[in-house]
Design a protein around this motif. Structure first.
Motif, PDB file in Angstrom:
ATOM      1  N   GLN A 231      -7.921 -16.736   4.013  1.00 17.35           N
ATOM      2  CA  GLN A 231      -7.733 -15.838   5.148  1.00 17.35           C
ATOM      3  C   GLN A 231      -7.996 -14.403   4.705  1.00 17.35           C
ATOM      4  N   LEU A 232      -8.886 -13.708   5.416  1.00 13.20           N
ATOM      5  CA  LEU A 232      -9.207 -12.327   5.038  1.00 13.20           C
ATOM      6  C   LEU A 232      -8.518 -11.313   5.942  1.00 13.20           C
ATOM      7  N   ILE A 233      -8.351 -11.695   7.204  1.00 13.64           N
ATOM      8  CA  ILE A 233      -7.766 -10.800   8.208  1.00 13.64           C
ATOM      9  C   ILE A 233      -6.562 -11.514   8.822  1.00 13.64           C
ATOM     10  N   CYS A 234      -5.469 -10.787   9.050  1.00 11.54           N
ATOM     11  CA  CYS A 234      -4.274 -11.426   9.620  1.00 11.54           C
ATOM     12  C   CYS A 234      -4.460 -11.704  11.106  1.00 11.54           C
ATOM     13  N   GLY A 235      -3.632 -12.575  11.643  1.00 12.52           N
ATOM     14  CA  GLY A 235      -3.723 -12.976  13.042  1.00 12.52           C
ATOM     15  C   GLY A 235      -3.594 -11.797  13.998  1.00 12.52           C
ATOM     16  N   GLN A 236      -2.687 -10.902  13.668  1.00 15.18           N
ATOM     17  CA  GLN A 236      -2.439  -9.734  14.515  1.00 15.18           C
ATOM     18  C   GLN A 236      -3.697  -8.858  14.638  1.00 15.18           C
ATOM     19  N   CYS A 237      -4.378  -8.608  13.510  1.00 13.13           N
ATOM     20  CA  CYS A 237      -5.587  -7.773  13.523  1.00 13.13           C
ATOM     21  C   CYS A 237      -6.742  -8.481  14.232  1.00 13.13           C
ATOM     22  N   LEU A 238      -6.763  -9.839  14.124  1.00 14.61           N
ATOM     23  CA  LEU A 238      -7.806 -10.588  14.833  1.00 14.61           C
ATOM     24  C   LEU A 238      -7.607 -10.460  16.333  1.00 14.61           C
ATOM     25  N   LYS A 239      -6.323 -10.446  16.739  1.00 12.70           N
ATOM     26  CA  LYS A 239      -5.992 -10.359  18.160  1.00 12.70           C
ATOM     27  C   LYS A 239      -6.271  -8.954  18.698  1.00 12.70           C
ATOM     28  N   LEU A 240      -5.818  -7.958  17.952  1.00 11.84           N
ATOM     29  CA  LEU A 240      -5.966  -6.562  18.402  1.00 11.84           C
ATOM     30  C   LEU A 240      -6.249  -5.708  17.175  1.00 11.84           C
ATOM     31  N   ARG A 241      -7.514  -5.323  17.032  1.00  5.84           N
ATOM     32  CA  ARG A 241      -7.919  -4.567  15.850  1.00  5.84           C
ATOM     33  C   ARG A 241      -7.312  -3.168  15.876  1.00  5.84           C
ATOM     34  N   PRO A 242      -6.677  -2.752  14.767  1.00  6.15           N
ATOM     35  CA  PRO A 242      -6.095  -1.401  14.742  1.00  6.15           C
ATOM     36  C   PRO A 242      -7.184  -0.328  14.800  1.00  6.15           C
ATOM     37  N   SER A 243      -6.787   0.901  15.103  1.00  2.53           N
ATOM     38  CA  SER A 243      -7.767   1.988  15.180  1.00  2.53           C
ATOM     39  C   SER A 243      -8.144   2.495  13.795  1.00  2.53           C
ATOM     40  N   PHE A 244      -7.255   2.308  12.795  1.00  8.15           N
ATOM     41  CA  PHE A 244      -7.601   2.707  11.428  1.00  8.15           C
ATOM     42  C   PHE A 244      -8.502   1.644  10.810  1.00  8.15           C
ATOM     43  N   THR A 245      -9.287   2.038   9.802  1.00 11.63           N
ATOM     44  CA  THR A 245     -10.247   1.106   9.209  1.00 11.63           C
ATOM     45  C   THR A 245      -9.569   0.154   8.229  1.00 11.63           C
ATOM     46  N   ARG A 246      -8.692   0.726   7.382  1.00  6.61           N
ATOM     47  CA  ARG A 246      -8.111  -0.114   6.336  1.00  6.61           C
ATOM     48  C   ARG A 246      -6.890   0.571   5.722  1.00  6.61           C
ATOM     49  N   VAL A 247      -5.875  -0.240   5.442  1.00  7.55           N
ATOM     50  CA  VAL A 247      -4.698   0.268   4.733  1.00  7.55           C
ATOM     51  C   VAL A 247      -4.681  -0.337   3.342  1.00  7.55           C
ATOM     52  N   ASP A 248      -4.432   0.479   2.348  1.00  5.94           N
ATOM     53  CA  ASP A 248      -4.230  -0.027   1.002  1.00  5.94           C
ATOM     54  C   ASP A 248      -2.754   0.104   0.669  1.00  5.94           C
ATOM     55  N   ALA A 249      -2.136  -1.012   0.297  1.00  2.00           N
ATOM     56  CA  ALA A 249      -0.721  -0.985  -0.094  1.00  2.00           C
ATOM     57  C   ALA A 249      -0.615  -1.543  -1.502  1.00  2.00           C
ATOM     58  N   LEU A 250       0.243  -0.931  -2.303  1.00  2.00           N
ATOM     59  CA  LEU A 250       0.344  -1.342  -3.699  1.00  2.00           C
ATOM     60  C   LEU A 250       1.328  -2.490  -3.888  1.00  2.00           C
ATOM     61  N   PHE A 251       2.468  -2.406  -3.206  1.00  2.00           N
ATOM     62  CA  PHE A 251       3.556  -3.372  -3.435  1.00  2.00           C
ATOM     63  C   PHE A 251       4.002  -4.035  -2.154  1.00  2.00           C
ATOM     64  N   LEU A 252       4.660  -5.193  -2.333  1.00  3.23           N
ATOM     65  CA  LEU A 252       5.494  -5.736  -1.276  1.00  3.23           C
ATOM     66  C   LEU A 252       6.776  -4.914  -1.279  1.00  3.23           C
ATOM     67  N   TYR A 253       7.336  -4.692  -0.121  1.00  6.20           N
ATOM     68  CA  TYR A 253       8.570  -3.902  -0.042  1.00  6.20           C
ATOM     69  C   TYR A 253       9.749  -4.788  -0.437  1.00  6.20           C
ATOM     70  N   GLN A 254       9.907  -4.973  -1.738  1.00  7.06           N
ATOM     71  CA  GLN A 254      10.934  -5.849  -2.310  1.00  7.06           C
ATOM     72  C   GLN A 254      11.547  -5.158  -3.509  1.00  7.06           C
ATOM     73  N   PHE A 255      12.617  -5.777  -4.054  1.00  2.00           N
ATOM     74  CA  PHE A 255      13.223  -5.274  -5.280  1.00  2.00           C
ATOM     75  C   PHE A 255      12.177  -5.222  -6.400  1.00  2.00           C
ATOM     76  N   PRO A 256      12.091  -4.202  -7.223  1.00  2.00           N
ATOM     77  CA  PRO A 256      12.936  -3.007  -7.203  1.00  2.00           C
ATOM     78  C   PRO A 256      12.306  -1.816  -6.434  1.00  2.00           C
ATOM     79  N   ILE A 257      11.171  -2.076  -5.771  1.00  2.00           N
ATOM     80  CA  ILE A 257      10.477  -0.982  -5.073  1.00  2.00           C
ATOM     81  C   ILE A 257      11.307  -0.462  -3.906  1.00  2.00           C
ATOM     82  N   ASP A 258      11.970  -1.394  -3.180  1.00  2.00           N
ATOM     83  CA  ASP A 258      12.816  -0.965  -2.053  1.00  2.00           C
ATOM     84  C   ASP A 258      13.925  -0.019  -2.539  1.00  2.00           C
ATOM     85  N   GLN A 259      14.514  -0.363  -3.694  1.00  2.00           N
ATOM     86  CA  GLN A 259      15.589   0.491  -4.238  1.00  2.00           C
ATOM     87  C   GLN A 259      15.062   1.859  -4.649  1.00  2.00           C
ATOM     88  N   LEU A 260      13.877   1.849  -5.218  1.00  2.00           N
ATOM     89  CA  LEU A 260      13.266   3.110  -5.663  1.00  2.00           C
ATOM     90  C   LEU A 260      12.982   4.024  -4.463  1.00  2.00           C
TER      91      LEU A 260
END
Ligand code: ZN
Ligand code: ZN
Length: 228
Positions: A55-84
């Motif tokens: 899967q390259l694109i999530c279901g939500q984006c397939l249904k309704l494409r966002p206006s931004f081109t692309r988001v880059d995220a480094l981490f999942l929002y989980q321990f210990p990043i959430d605490q930081l």
């Protein structure tokens, strides 16, 4: 060296997660880096975490494409990043932002031909309350590392978006769309900067405001991504 300087040096060289000595410029020792919740498989548009390699694109984006081109995220929002992130926001531990900016520039590749970084703005009264905008501090650190200029005046937040609890995604988006205004940014290629992306409604609203103000392309870079 005075004792004070020695102490300061030892603090700087401590891993921000396990407090062991490290020389890594990001402030995270290599064994902590191995254990961090890196976002490895995600939607090519909105960075939503995906389970399948096919899967390259999530279901939500397939249904309704966002206006931004692309988001880059480094981490999942989980321990210990959430605490930081919590420590940065609520305990004023803003020194961690420089380390996170280091990790972002080391691990992510920014799109080419960017005109400026724009941090997601806060409402003036919230800014006065907290004393700083963590997204703006992150953009400043990224700017130092990449030499990209920051524009922190064009995009403004004009309405609160805090009373969103219990609203559906659609209702949140409608609420958020009226939250930003923007002065003209003709033909600019812009990278929005934020700490955490949750539903994506904030980024979508900021991106739409920029595009209606003449921006050519809007991308975004965030530290961490949550599932919706
Ligand atoms: Zn460590
Ligand atoms: Zn997506």
């Amino acid at each position: 060296m005075t004792p004070n300087k020695v102490n300061l040096r030892s603090i700087i060289n401590q891993c921000i997660f396990c407090y062991q000595t490290t020389d890594h410029p990001s402030g995270a020792c290599s064994s902590c880096q191995d254990d961090l919740p890196w976002l490895l498989k995600s939607c090519g548009i909105c960075a939503f975490p995906l389970n399948s390699n096919n899967q390259l694109i999530c279901g939500q984006c397939l249904k309704l494409r966002p206006s931004f081109t692309r988001v880059d995220a480094l981490f999942l929002y989980q321990f210990p990043i959430d605490q930081l992130v919590t420590k940065i926001k609520y305990n004023q531990k803003t020194q961690f932002i420089g380390h996170l900016a280091q990790l972002l520039t080391l691990k992510l590749s920014l799109p080419s031909s960017i005109d400026c970084l724009i941090p997601i703005p806060m409402l003036q009264r919230n800014l006065l309350q907290r004393g700083f905008n963590q997204a703006e501090l992150l953009a400043k650190e990224l700017s130092k590392l990449t030499n990209l200029p920051i524009d922190n005046t064009s995009l403004k937040k004009r309405r609160p978006t805090s009373k969103q609890m219990g609203l559906s995604r659609k209702a949140r988006l409608k609420n958020q769309l009226e939250a930003f205004c923007c002065s003209p940014v003709p033909d600019k290629n812009i990278v929005l900067v934020d700490d955490v992306m949750t539903t994506g409604a904030t980024l979508e609203a900021a991106s739409r405001a920029l595009l209606s103000a003449g921006a050519h392309q809007v991308d975004a870079i965030v530290i961490a991504r949550t599932p919706r």
